[in-house]
Design a protein around this motif. Structure first.
Motif, short mmCIF file in Angstrom:
data_model
loop_
_atom_site.label_atom_id
_atom_site.label_comp_id
_atom_site.label_asym_id
_atom_site.label_seq_id
_atom_site.Cartn_x
_atom_site.Cartn_y
_atom_site.Cartn_z
N LEU A 163 0.81 -1.21 0.00
CA LEU A 163 0.00 0.00 0.00
C LEU A 163 0.86 1.27 0.00
O LEU A 163 0.40 2.33 -0.43
N LEU A 164 2.09 1.18 0.48
CA LEU A 164 2.98 2.34 0.49
C LEU A 164 3.71 2.53 -0.84
O LEU A 164 4.31 3.59 -1.06
N LEU A 165 3.69 1.55 -1.72
CA LEU A 165 4.36 1.71 -3.01
C LEU A 165 3.82 2.88 -3.84
O LEU A 165 4.61 3.65 -4.39
N PRO A 166 2.50 3.07 -3.94
CA PRO A 166 2.02 4.24 -4.68
C PRO A 166 2.43 5.56 -4.04
O PRO A 166 2.71 6.54 -4.74
N VAL A 167 2.49 5.60 -2.71
CA VAL A 167 2.93 6.82 -2.02
C VAL A 167 4.36 7.13 -2.41
O VAL A 167 4.70 8.27 -2.74
N SER A 168 5.20 6.11 -2.41
CA SER A 168 6.59 6.28 -2.80
C SER A 168 6.71 6.74 -4.24
O SER A 168 7.50 7.63 -4.57
N ALA A 169 5.90 6.16 -5.11
CA ALA A 169 5.93 6.54 -6.53
C ALA A 169 5.50 7.98 -6.74
O ALA A 169 6.09 8.71 -7.54
N VAL A 170 4.46 8.42 -6.04
CA VAL A 170 3.99 9.81 -6.14
C VAL A 170 5.08 10.77 -5.67
O VAL A 170 5.35 11.80 -6.31
N LEU A 171 5.73 10.45 -4.57
CA LEU A 171 6.79 11.31 -4.04
C LEU A 171 7.96 11.37 -5.03
O LEU A 171 8.53 12.44 -5.25
N GLN A 172 8.31 10.25 -5.62
CA GLN A 172 9.39 10.23 -6.61
C GLN A 172 9.02 11.08 -7.83
O GLN A 172 9.85 11.83 -8.35
N ARG A 173 7.76 10.96 -8.28
CA ARG A 173 7.31 11.75 -9.43
C ARG A 173 7.36 13.23 -9.10
O ARG A 173 7.81 14.04 -9.90
N LYS A 174 6.91 13.60 -7.90
CA LYS A 174 6.94 15.01 -7.50
C LYS A 174 8.37 15.52 -7.41
O LYS A 174 8.65 16.67 -7.74
N LYS A 175 9.29 14.68 -6.99
CA LYS A 175 10.70 15.07 -6.94
C LYS A 175 11.23 15.34 -8.34
O LYS A 175 11.92 16.34 -8.58
N ILE A 176 10.91 14.47 -9.29
CA ILE A 176 11.35 14.66 -10.67
C ILE A 176 10.75 15.93 -11.25
O ILE A 176 11.45 16.71 -11.92
N GLU A 177 9.45 16.15 -10.99
CA GLU A 177 8.81 17.39 -11.46
C GLU A 177 9.44 18.61 -10.85
O GLU A 177 9.63 19.63 -11.53
N TYR A 178 9.82 18.56 -9.58
CA TYR A 178 10.46 19.67 -8.89
C TYR A 178 11.82 19.97 -9.51
O TYR A 178 12.18 21.13 -9.76
N ILE A 179 12.58 18.95 -9.81
CA ILE A 179 13.90 19.12 -10.40
C ILE A 179 13.80 19.68 -11.81
O ILE A 179 14.63 20.50 -12.23
N GLN A 180 12.77 19.28 -12.57
CA GLN A 180 12.60 19.75 -13.93
C GLN A 180 12.17 21.20 -14.03
O GLN A 180 12.31 21.82 -15.07
N LYS A 181 11.63 21.75 -12.93
CA LYS A 181 11.17 23.14 -12.95
C LYS A 181 12.30 24.10 -13.08
O LYS A 181 13.38 24.06 -12.75
#
Length: 181
Positions: A163-181
């Motif tokens: 159940l925590l895998l999607p939470v981890s994936a969302v956080l990773q995606r947000k990190k990538i989006e933050y870096i790309q900004k």
């Protein structure tokens, strides 16, 4: 002023959408377990075999203090909150800390589940009655029931980690989006 109201309404609907996705995910796991039980036995009468309150308590008693001692409890909570909100403003540092906290909880869950199950196996073997008193079928039935209870904490740990895998994936995606900004 109207634009701000539209943004807050959109953010509120995004949050509701995330909560709904989370609820649907949890319900899907529960439904999958019910289906596995039903398909294996043809009835739901065995669902009680999947409930082990002491196993859940021991899992919590090992994981929660370890997360608190590590100092990641607050970051884990923030990570859950960040994953639920679509447009939350966070720093790269907070994203990294939240990602590490979620990874830590996942690892702790699995290690604690394995530890509790192994400990339970040792207890089962030590407490098992002498085989001479029972027929082979009775002995295997008793052993099988105790073995099933011993493995439940590991199953719980794997489900919570899943159940925590999607939470981890969302956080990773947000990190990538933050870096790309």
């Amino acid at each position: 002023c109207g634009d701000t109201q539209n943004q807050s309404t959109a953010a509120g609907s995004g949050r509701k959408e995330k909560v709904m996705v989370t609820v649907v995910s949890v319900l899907s796991v529960v439904a999958a377990i019910f289906c596995m039980v039903f398909l294996s036995q043809g009835s739901f009468s065995m669902i009680g075999y999947f409930i082990d309150l002491p196993g859940l308590i021991f899992l919590a008693l090992l994981v929660i203090p370890a997360v608190c001692i590590s100092g990641f409890a607050k970051d884990f909570g923030k990570g859950l909150a960040i994953s639920m909100h679509k447009n939350s403003e966070v720093t790269l540092l907070q994203l990294n800390k939240s990602i590490e906290a979620v990874k830590l909880v996942q690892k702790l869950l699995i290690y604690a589940g394995v530890f509790i199950s192994l400990f339970s196996f040792v207890v089962v073997v030590q407490v098992m009655p002498d085989a001479v008193q029972y027929s082979a079928q009775e002995y295997m039935q008793v052993f099988g029931n105790n073995f099933a209870v011993a493995i439940l904490p590991l199953m719980y740990a794997l489900v919570f980690s899943l159940l925590l895998l999607p939470v981890s994936a969302v956080l990773q995606r947000k990190k990538i989006e933050y870096i790309q900004k």
